[in-house]
Design a protein around this motif. Structure first.
Motif, PDB file in Angstrom:
ATOM      1  N   SER A  44       4.848   8.417   7.506  1.00  0.00           N
ATOM      2  CA  SER A  44       4.814   9.822   7.546  1.00  0.00           C
ATOM      3  C   SER A  44       3.502  10.311   7.256  1.00  0.00           C
ATOM      4  CB  SER A  44       5.754  10.648   6.745  1.00  0.00           C
ATOM      5  OG  SER A  44       5.579  10.308   5.242  1.00  0.00           O
ATOM      6  N   THR A  45       3.031  11.448   7.839  1.00  0.00           N
ATOM      7  CA  THR A  45       1.509  12.009   7.620  1.00  0.00           C
ATOM      8  C   THR A  45       1.733  13.302   7.123  1.00  0.00           C
ATOM      9  OG1 THR A  45       1.255  12.447   9.817  1.00  0.00           O
ATOM     10  CG2 THR A  45       0.474  10.091   9.271  1.00  0.00           C
ATOM     11  N   GLU A  46       0.512  13.878   6.443  1.00  0.00           N
ATOM     12  CA  GLU A  46       0.408  15.008   6.079  1.00  0.00           C
ATOM     13  C   GLU A  46      -1.084  15.551   6.136  1.00  0.00           C
ATOM     14  OE1 GLU A  46       1.391  15.624   1.460  1.00  0.00           O
ATOM     15  OE2 GLU A  46       2.877  14.216   2.194  1.00  0.00           O
ATOM     16  N   GLU A  47      -1.153  16.668   6.020  1.00  0.00           N
ATOM     17  CA  GLU A  47      -2.865  17.103   5.927  1.00  0.00           C
ATOM     18  C   GLU A  47      -3.114  17.577   4.360  1.00  0.00           C
ATOM     19  OE1 GLU A  47      -6.059  20.094   7.837  1.00  0.00           O
ATOM     20  OE2 GLU A  47      -3.937  19.474   8.718  1.00  0.00           O
ATOM     21  N   VAL A  53       1.005  -1.166  -0.073  1.00  0.00           N
ATOM     22  CA  VAL A  53       0.042  -0.131   0.061  1.00  0.00           C
ATOM     23  C   VAL A  53       1.040   1.272  -0.011  1.00  0.00           C
ATOM     24  CG1 VAL A  53      -1.785   1.164   1.280  1.00  0.00           C
ATOM     25  CG2 VAL A  53      -1.877  -1.185   1.025  1.00  0.00           C
ATOM     26  N   GLU A  54       0.902   2.021  -1.082  1.00  0.00           N
ATOM     27  CA  GLU A  54       1.674   3.414  -1.154  1.00  0.00           C
ATOM     28  C   GLU A  54       1.116   4.277  -0.288  1.00  0.00           C
ATOM     29  OE1 GLU A  54       2.299   4.661  -5.162  1.00  0.00           O
ATOM     30  OE2 GLU A  54       2.286   2.601  -5.887  1.00  0.00           O
ATOM     31  N   GLU A  55      -0.098   4.666  -0.082  1.00  0.00           N
ATOM     32  CA  GLU A  55      -0.600   5.594   0.865  1.00  0.00           C
ATOM     33  C   GLU A  55      -2.120   5.351   1.057  1.00  0.00           C
ATOM     34  OE1 GLU A  55      -1.272   8.822  -2.763  1.00  0.00           O
ATOM     35  OE2 GLU A  55       0.555   8.713  -1.860  1.00  0.00           O
ATOM     36  N   SER A  56      -2.740   5.983   2.358  1.00  0.00           N
ATOM     37  CA  SER A  56      -3.883   6.056   2.758  1.00  0.00           C
ATOM     38  C   SER A  56      -4.573   7.312   3.055  1.00  0.00           C
ATOM     39  CB  SER A  56      -4.000   4.923   3.822  1.00  0.00           C
ATOM     40  OG  SER A  56      -3.553   5.411   4.887  1.00  0.00           O
ATOM     41  N   TYR A  57      -5.679   7.300   3.126  1.00  0.00           N
ATOM     42  CA  TYR A  57      -6.245   8.673   3.244  1.00  0.00           C
ATOM     43  C   TYR A  57      -7.568   8.453   4.343  1.00  0.00           C
ATOM     44  CZ  TYR A  57      -3.713  10.310  -0.800  1.00  0.00           C
ATOM     45  OH  TYR A  57      -2.819  10.918  -1.788  1.00  0.00           O
ATOM     46  N   THR A  58      -7.358   9.621   5.490  1.00  0.00           N
ATOM     47  CA  THR A  58      -8.533   9.410   6.337  1.00  0.00           C
ATOM     48  C   THR A  58      -9.481  10.380   5.650  1.00  0.00           C
ATOM     49  OG1 THR A  58      -7.216   8.488   8.045  1.00  0.00           O
ATOM     50  CG2 THR A  58      -8.982   9.524   8.766  1.00  0.00           C
ATOM     51  N   GLY A  79      -9.029  14.260   6.703  1.00  0.00           N
ATOM     52  CA  GLY A  79      -8.072  14.806   5.629  1.00  0.00           C
ATOM     53  C   GLY A  79      -6.521  14.487   5.755  1.00  0.00           C
ATOM     54  N   ILE A  80      -6.197  13.425   6.446  1.00  0.00           N
ATOM     55  CA  ILE A  80      -4.905  13.174   6.613  1.00  0.00           C
ATOM     56  C   ILE A  80      -4.541  11.982   5.707  1.00  0.00           C
ATOM     57  CG2 ILE A  80      -2.985  12.359   8.302  1.00  0.00           C
ATOM     58  CD1 ILE A  80      -3.840  15.012   9.239  1.00  0.00           C
ATOM     59  N   LYS A  81      -3.208  12.441   5.106  1.00  0.00           N
ATOM     60  CA  LYS A  81      -2.617  11.215   4.292  1.00  0.00           C
ATOM     61  C   LYS A  81      -1.612  10.589   4.829  1.00  0.00           C
ATOM     62  CE  LYS A  81       0.202  11.036   0.108  1.00  0.00           C
ATOM     63  NZ  LYS A  81       0.945  12.063  -0.868  1.00  0.00           N
ATOM     64  N   GLN A  82      -1.471   9.343   4.862  1.00  0.00           N
ATOM     65  CA  GLN A  82      -0.282   8.454   5.619  1.00  0.00           C
ATOM     66  C   GLN A  82       0.510   7.739   4.430  1.00  0.00           C
ATOM     67  OE1 GLN A  82      -1.265   5.550   8.626  1.00  0.00           O
ATOM     68  NE2 GLN A  82       0.754   5.015   8.781  1.00  0.00           N
ATOM     69  N   ASN A  83       1.664   8.088   4.361  1.00  0.00           N
ATOM     70  CA  ASN A  83       2.373   7.455   3.430  1.00  0.00           C
ATOM     71  C   ASN A  83       3.082   6.283   3.629  1.00  0.00           C
ATOM     72  OD1 ASN A  83       2.428   9.648   1.485  1.00  0.00           O
ATOM     73  ND2 ASN A  83       3.620  10.775   3.135  1.00  0.00           N
TER      74      ASN A  83
END
Length: 118
Positions: free
Chosen positions: A112-115, A95-100, A104-108
């Protein structure tokens, strides 16, 4: 991150879900599916049933937890001590990335996470 796609017998789903919860993996998506494996279905008399009901469980875990999660699923889903045909299959997918959606949080994949700007 790793996604485990587990196809298990319907009568084993509660065991697997309880084992995953106890092991610290509460997030699971469950779907009812039909299909056949190596056994090519079941033949009873003159009738062959080639669409056997199963349950598909989807779970995403950190890379380092993959082996533990796989062993947890196998132990809970296996019929008897050595297992039997039709017990199921586990597919491992990166899994490359996921989004909540709510936050609106992206998890790589590296954790690491980013909004995400909306």
């Amino acid at each position: 991150m790793i996604m485990l796609r587990s196809i298990v017998r319907p009568e084993k789903v509660d065991n697997v879900l309880a084992a995953l919860m106890e092991a610290g993996f509460p997030g699971v998506t469950k779907m009812s599916v039909v299909g056949r494996g190596k056994q090519r279905g079941i033949k009873i008399g003159e009738v062959t049933y080639d669409e056997i009901p199963k349950e598909l469980l989807l779970i995403v875990v950190p890379d380092q937890d993959k082996d533990f999660a796989v062993k947890t699923i196998i132990k809970a889903a296996r019929t008897g001590e050595k297992g039997a045909f039709g017990d199921g299959k586990i597919f491992v997918v990166p899994v490359e990335e996921s989004y909540t959606i709510s936050s609106g949080i992206k998890q790589n994949a590296d954790g690491s996470t980013e909004e995400v700007e909306i």
